[in-house]
Structure formats: structure tokens, C-alpha cells
Write an enzyme that holds these catalytic residues in place. Structure first.
Site, PDB file in Angstrom:
ATOM      1  N   MET A  99       0.842  -1.190   0.000  1.00  0.00           N
ATOM      2  CA  MET A  99       0.000   0.000   0.000  1.00  0.00           C
ATOM      3  C   MET A  99       0.886   1.252   0.000  1.00  0.00           C
ATOM      4  SD  MET A  99      -3.334  -0.700  -0.051  1.00  0.00           S
ATOM      5  CE  MET A  99      -2.786  -1.694  -1.460  1.00  0.00           C
ATOM      6  N   HIS A 100       1.654   1.422  -1.076  1.00  0.00           N
ATOM      7  CA  HIS A 100       2.592   2.539  -1.164  1.00  0.00           C
ATOM      8  C   HIS A 100       1.878   3.884  -1.008  1.00  0.00           C
ATOM      9  CE1 HIS A 100       5.407  -0.417  -2.800  1.00  0.00           C
ATOM     10  NE2 HIS A 100       4.550  -0.681  -3.771  1.00  0.00           N
ATOM     11  N   ASP A 101       0.940   4.153  -1.920  1.00  0.00           N
ATOM     12  CA  ASP A 101       0.314   5.477  -1.984  1.00  0.00           C
ATOM     13  C   ASP A 101      -0.592   5.794  -0.795  1.00  0.00           C
ATOM     14  OD1 ASP A 101       1.658   5.824  -4.364  1.00  0.00           O
ATOM     15  OD2 ASP A 101      -0.043   5.237  -5.613  1.00  0.00           O
TER      16      ASP A 101
END
Length: 320
Positions: free
Chosen positions: A247-249
Site C-alpha cells: 500500500m505505497h500510496d
């Protein structure tokens, strides 16, 4: 106090075989009661800018927030085309209902909104920084009028170990834009790949969303299983991509109201723009020498992954 944000994104959630974390970032920006999402701007990156624009509008409608304005931004990087640049379909081919796009370039909208309300708005940039760099070039005072810019990008305490993409994707896609932002003097926080890879969404999380988060939960679960399937097919030797996805963003969105989720360190960051061999590589001086350079940003060096996941799933459970 509620944080007001402008989200700059290369959103691809909803396109088969595309990354989904940018869509979850948009959903979190809507679901978090401490955030007010006031503008979405789009940029080419994970997909072409027209597809990103169309998918952003579709997702906002799905989330019952079709009133949030969307502005189309840059189709190509500042100087050099990305090796993965995708051809853009003509906006004229969109169905009539999908033409709800603000007139004018996204960079102009970013600059105008920030300049109109000094110290009131935060830009969260979760794609290549082309639009943000152009906004700073159009109006250099954006650097002193924006509350802060939070960027999902870079990799600082590790590296990609990929010869064909030595820099993290967003930075590699437009390193010259990243250099403009770093040199601008803007209050800047970077959440890099070495930290964002630690926050994961599992198949069990997806099933829980499908069971309890309304219509969006069912859609999100389907996209999550599809993306994990893709990762498992394409990265069979990487254990981290088996059964979960990063879940980078969403982490970049979360730290606007929960900066305590990560550990921050001041740093002087420079980005490689000249050599294809090291294109997009970011070098972070952590200011430990006797005569350190001046810090130009803060970088995330660690994350409380469990606290983020709890917050993320709790916020998304409120969506219709």
C-alpha cells in the site's frame, strides 16, 4: 483541525492488470474524517494520463464524491520520455458522461489553488512529479504558500536492485521533475519504497473488505485479488509478493494526519538525472558528517505497519 489536500495521481485502479494502491489512496482521502479532498489532478505514470483521468472520475463517482473536481495534467515527463510511456487514447472517445474534467492544465490548477489560500493546502503527490514541478515553475511562490508537499517516491535506505529501473518508479519516470521539486525549498516529506513495501494488504484483508465495506468493498476486494494474482504470476521468486500487495500510496495520504505512523529524518536528497544506468536513483545524506549539507526534505525511515493497517481498514470500512 481538518487537513485540506490536493491529490496528484497516476491512478490505475479499475484497469485490468494495473496497480491498485493509488485507488486506495484516493479512497482513504475520502474516507478519513480528518481529510478534505478538494482537487484531484492526474499525470501519466502507472497508466497514460487520459486513462488516469477517466478512472479517477469513475472512482470518485463510485465513492459518491463526483463533485470533487478533476484536472488532467501531463502526458509526458518534463524532458525525457519514459521507457514505459503508454500511448494515450483520445479523450474524444470517452463516453459523454466521462468528460467531466476541469479546463486547463493540472499544474495551473495546483498553482492557482495554493496561491489563493496560502498555508491552507497540502499537495499529496503519488505519481511522477511532472505536474508539481510545472506548478512550481509557473509560480515559484507555491513553495512558500503550500503547507507541505508529501510525496510517495524514491528509495533511500535500500535500492531497487533492478538494472532496467534503478530508481523507484515515480522518480525514475521523471527524475528531472523530482530535481525541480527538491531544489524549490518547499516543505517536503518523502515516503519511499523502502518504507512503503512494509505496509501490506492481504487476501484476508480483501475478503474482510468484501464482507463489510459496502459496494466499494466488493469492488476493492476484486481489484486486490486480481492485483495479487498478477504479482504472484510475474514475481514468483519474490516471497514478499506472495499473498499480499504493498500500500505505497495510501501511506503517503495517511501521514498527512498521522505523521506519527512513520519515523522521519531530515536529509539532503539529490536525484540522478544524467545517466540511464542510475536514472532516478535518490541519494539521501542523513546529515551526520562534521559539515553536513542543508536539509531539503524529511524522509520516512520506518513505519508502524500494524498501526497503519488498522487505521486504513477502519477508515475504509466507513465507505458506502
Amino acid at each position: 483541525m481538518m487537513k485540506r489536500i490536493l491529490l496528484d495521481t497516476d491512478l490505475a485502479m479499475g484497469a485490468p492488470g494495473s496497480d491498485i494502491d493509488d485507488g486506495f489512496a484516493l479512497a482513504l482521502a475520502i474516507a478519513d474524517p480528518e481529510l478534505s479532498l478538494e482537487l484531484v489532478t492526474t499525470v501519466s505514470g502507472n497508466t497514460d494520463v487520459d486513462t488516469a483521468t477517466r478512472l479517477s472520475i469513475e472512482l470518485l463517482d463510485r465513492l459518491s464524491h463526483g463533485d470533487v473536481p478533476v484536472a488532467r495534467g501531463s502526458a509526458v515527463p518534463l524532458i525525457r520520455r519514459s521507457a514505459q510511456q503508454l500511448p494515450a487514447p483520445s479523450p474524444g472517445n470517452w463516453p459523454e458522461g466521462e468528460r467531466r474534467v476541469q479546463s486547463g492544465h493540472a499544474a495551473t490548477h495546483l498553482a492557482q489553488r495554493v496561491m489563493a489560500e496560502p498555508d491552507a493546502l497540502t499537495i499529496v503527490a503519488i505519481g511522477p512529479l511532472t505536474n508539481v514541478a510545472l506548478a512550481l515553475s509557473l509560480e515559484p511562490e507555491v513553495a512558500t504558500c503550500v503547507e507541505q508537499i508529501v510525496v510517495m517516491g524514491g528509495v533511500f535506505l535500500e535500492n531497487t536492485n533492478l538494472a532496467d529501473m534503478p530508481g523507484e518508479f515515480n522518480t525514475w519516470s521523471d527524475p528531472e521533475a523530482a530535481a525541480v521539486v527538491l531544489a524549490s525549498g518547499v516543505p517536503l516529506r518523502y515516503v519511499g519504497l523502502d518504507v512503503t513495501r512494509k505496509v501490506r494488504l492481504t487476501r484476508a484483508d480483501a475478503d474482510a473488505m468484501a464482507a463489510g465495506a459496502g459496494e466499494f468493498g466488493s469492488f476493492a476486494a476484486q481489484c486486490t485479488h486480481g492485483w495479487i494474482d498478477h504479482l504472484e504470476r510475474t514475481n514468483p521468486g519474490d516471497p514478499i509478493d506472495q499473498g499480499s500487495c504493498a500500500m505505497h500510496d495510501p501511506l503517503a495520504v495517511a501521514v498527512v494526519v498521522r505523521p506519527d505512523l512513520v519515523t522521519w529524518r531530515p536529509a539532503h536528497v539529490a536525484v540522478e538525472t544524467g545517466s540511464d544506468i542510475t536514472r532516478g536513483v535518490m541519494v539521501a545524506d542523513l546529515l551526520t558528517s562534521d559539515q553536513p549539507p542543508v536539509a531539503n526534505c524529511e524522509i520516512a525511515t520506518d513505519v508502524d505497519a500494524l498501526a497503519f493497517t488498522d487505521m486504513f481498514l477502519d477508515r475504509l470500512s466507513s465507505l458506502p
